[in-house]
Design a protein around this motif. Structure first.
Motif, mmCIF file in Angstrom:
data_model
loop_
_atom_site.group_PDB
_atom_site.id
_atom_site.type_symbol
_atom_site.label_atom_id
_atom_site.label_comp_id
_atom_site.label_asym_id
_atom_site.label_seq_id
_atom_site.Cartn_x
_atom_site.Cartn_y
_atom_site.Cartn_z
ATOM 1 N N HIS A 4 0.825 -1.199 0.000
ATOM 2 C CA HIS A 4 0.000 0.000 0.000
ATOM 3 C C HIS A 4 0.865 1.257 0.000
ATOM 4 O O HIS A 4 0.599 2.208 -0.722
ATOM 5 N N PHE A 5 1.926 1.276 0.804
ATOM 6 C CA PHE A 5 2.747 2.480 0.905
ATOM 7 C C PHE A 5 3.486 2.791 -0.392
ATOM 8 O O PHE A 5 3.975 3.900 -0.586
ATOM 9 N N LEU A 6 3.528 1.839 -1.308
ATOM 10 C CA LEU A 6 4.147 2.043 -2.624
ATOM 11 C C LEU A 6 3.102 2.136 -3.730
ATOM 12 O O LEU A 6 3.401 1.920 -4.902
ATOM 13 N N ASN A 8 0.346 0.208 -4.126
ATOM 14 C CA ASN A 8 -0.025 -1.143 -4.542
ATOM 15 C C ASN A 8 0.871 -1.677 -5.652
ATOM 16 O O ASN A 8 0.425 -2.353 -6.569
ATOM 17 N N MET A 9 2.154 -1.337 -5.527
ATOM 18 C CA MET A 9 3.171 -1.839 -6.443
ATOM 19 C C MET A 9 4.113 -2.742 -5.646
ATOM 20 O O MET A 9 4.137 -2.695 -4.431
ATOM 21 N N GLU A 10 4.906 -3.533 -6.363
ATOM 22 C CA GLU A 10 5.904 -4.371 -5.702
ATOM 23 C C GLU A 10 7.074 -3.496 -5.258
ATOM 24 O O GLU A 10 7.335 -2.442 -5.841
ATOM 25 N N CYS A 11 7.771 -3.948 -4.249
ATOM 26 C CA CYS A 11 8.932 -3.216 -3.744
ATOM 27 C C CYS A 11 10.112 -3.439 -4.680
ATOM 28 O O CYS A 11 10.457 -4.585 -4.980
ATOM 29 N N PRO A 12 10.747 -2.359 -5.145
ATOM 30 C CA PRO A 12 11.937 -2.540 -5.984
ATOM 31 C C PRO A 12 13.034 -3.267 -5.213
ATOM 32 O O PRO A 12 13.207 -3.050 -4.007
ATOM 33 N N SER A 13 13.779 -4.097 -5.891
ATOM 34 C CA SER A 13 14.813 -4.888 -5.215
ATOM 35 C C SER A 13 15.890 -4.008 -4.590
ATOM 36 O O SER A 13 16.405 -4.314 -3.519
ATOM 37 N N TRP A 14 16.213 -2.903 -5.210
ATOM 38 C CA TRP A 14 17.229 -2.007 -4.644
ATOM 39 C C TRP A 14 16.758 -1.402 -3.322
ATOM 40 O O TRP A 14 17.562 -1.196 -2.416
ATOM 41 N N LEU A 15 15.443 -1.113 -3.208
ATOM 42 C CA LEU A 15 14.910 -0.570 -1.955
ATOM 43 C C LEU A 15 14.943 -1.634 -0.864
ATOM 44 O O LEU A 15 15.301 -1.358 0.279
ATOM 45 N N TYR A 80 -0.174 8.280 -1.355
ATOM 46 C CA TYR A 80 -1.156 7.210 -1.542
ATOM 47 C C TYR A 80 -2.113 7.114 -0.353
ATOM 48 O O TYR A 80 -2.886 6.167 -0.263
ATOM 49 N N ASP A 81 -2.042 8.080 0.568
ATOM 50 C CA ASP A 81 -2.880 8.118 1.766
ATOM 51 C C ASP A 81 -2.825 6.784 2.513
ATOM 52 O O ASP A 81 -3.835 6.229 2.918
ATOM 53 N N CYS A 82 -1.614 6.282 2.661
ATOM 54 C CA CYS A 82 -1.391 5.006 3.336
ATOM 55 C C CYS A 82 -1.633 5.170 4.833
ATOM 56 O O CYS A 82 -1.074 6.076 5.454
ATOM 57 N N PRO A 83 -2.468 4.333 5.428
ATOM 58 C CA PRO A 83 -2.683 4.402 6.883
ATOM 59 C C PRO A 83 -1.387 4.102 7.642
ATOM 60 O O PRO A 83 -0.523 3.364 7.162
ATOM 61 N N LEU A 87 1.744 1.229 6.849
ATOM 62 C CA LEU A 87 3.147 1.579 6.633
ATOM 63 C C LEU A 87 4.036 0.802 7.593
ATOM 64 O O LEU A 87 5.008 0.173 7.162
ATOM 65 N N GLU A 88 3.690 0.805 8.865
ATOM 66 C CA GLU A 88 4.508 0.100 9.858
ATOM 67 C C GLU A 88 4.573 -1.394 9.550
ATOM 68 O O GLU A 88 5.652 -1.992 9.520
ATOM 69 N N LYS A 89 3.428 -1.989 9.296
ATOM 70 C CA LYS A 89 3.368 -3.434 9.044
ATOM 71 C C LYS A 89 4.159 -3.810 7.782
ATOM 72 O O LYS A 89 4.942 -4.758 7.786
ATOM 73 N N GLU A 90 3.971 -3.045 6.719
ATOM 74 C CA GLU A 90 4.618 -3.383 5.452
ATOM 75 C C GLU A 90 6.129 -3.171 5.496
ATOM 76 O O GLU A 90 6.883 -3.974 4.945
ATOM 77 N N ILE A 91 6.578 -2.122 6.152
ATOM 78 C CA ILE A 91 8.010 -1.852 6.208
ATOM 79 C C ILE A 91 8.726 -2.915 7.047
ATOM 80 O O ILE A 91 9.844 -3.317 6.741
ATOM 81 N N VAL A 92 8.046 -3.419 8.088
ATOM 82 C CA VAL A 92 8.602 -4.511 8.898
ATOM 83 C C VAL A 92 8.621 -5.800 8.079
ATOM 84 O O VAL A 92 9.573 -6.569 8.132
#
Length: 183
Positions: A4-6, A8-15, A80-83, A87-92
């Motif tokens: 969601h924080f991106l 609704n895209m996949e996380c780039p491998s470099w990130l 993206y108005d991410c809750p 953000l916390e859950k996805e980054i972890v």
């Protein structure tokens, strides 16, 4: 997996690599200060007060880390108005330690509305154009008190018309996905 924080895209491998090798190894305090500093720099440009209120250890941080946190962990989620929770859950989920995720969430909560406003105000807006005259091979329009005459052959004009219709259709589809703002 989509985040969601991106948008609704996949996380780039470099990130993902930056999260795992760079940010995960920082102390929680250093990461929190880095996030706060990135938010201040985004919102207030080079505000010397935020620079003087951080520890000596944070002054040695690579500028690209500030940009990365600011753009990818603060501005993108705000755009993206991410809750906060997402953000916390996805980054972890991506490999940041849970305590780092909590600190990022706290900074994001404090600055989210200002960041959303910054994103909203950074969208490029072209001046309004008024079509004055058109034919099968030309268009005359006015914008900002200037008149423009664009001439094309028939095939080019047909392609131009199709491109505009496709763009308008995509914009309408995109507009339908945006959240409505409270009035």
């Amino acid at each position: 997996m989509k985040y969601h924080f991106l948008g609704n895209m996949e996380c780039p491998s470099w990130l993902l690599e930056e999260i795992c090798t760079n940010f995960s190894n920082m102390t929680v305090l250093k990461f929190k200060q880095l996030c706060t500093r990135a938010a201040h720099l985004i919102l207030h440009d080079n505000d010397d007060t935020v620079l003087s209120n951080t520890s000596e250890e944070i002054h040695t941080v690579n500028h690209s880390n500030l940009v990365l946190i600011g753009d990818w962990f603060l501005l993108k989620p705000a755009g993206y108005d991410c809750p906060f929770e997402d953000l916390e859950k996805e980054i972890v989920q991506l490999g940041l330690p849970p305590e780092h995720g909590k600190q990022l969430r706290k900074v994001y909560e404090v600055y989210k509305n200002e960041l959303m406003e910054k994103v909203k105000n950074s969208v490029h807006r072209e001046p309004h154009a008024t079509v004055l005259d058109f034919s099968a091979t030309s268009v005359t329009f006015e914008t900002d008190s200037q008149v423009y005459d664009v001439s094309m052959n028939g095939n080019m004009m047909s392609q131009f018309k199709n491109d505009i219709e496709n763009s308008l259709s995509k914009l309408k589809d995109f507009a339908g996905t945006l959240p409505t703002s409270p009035q």
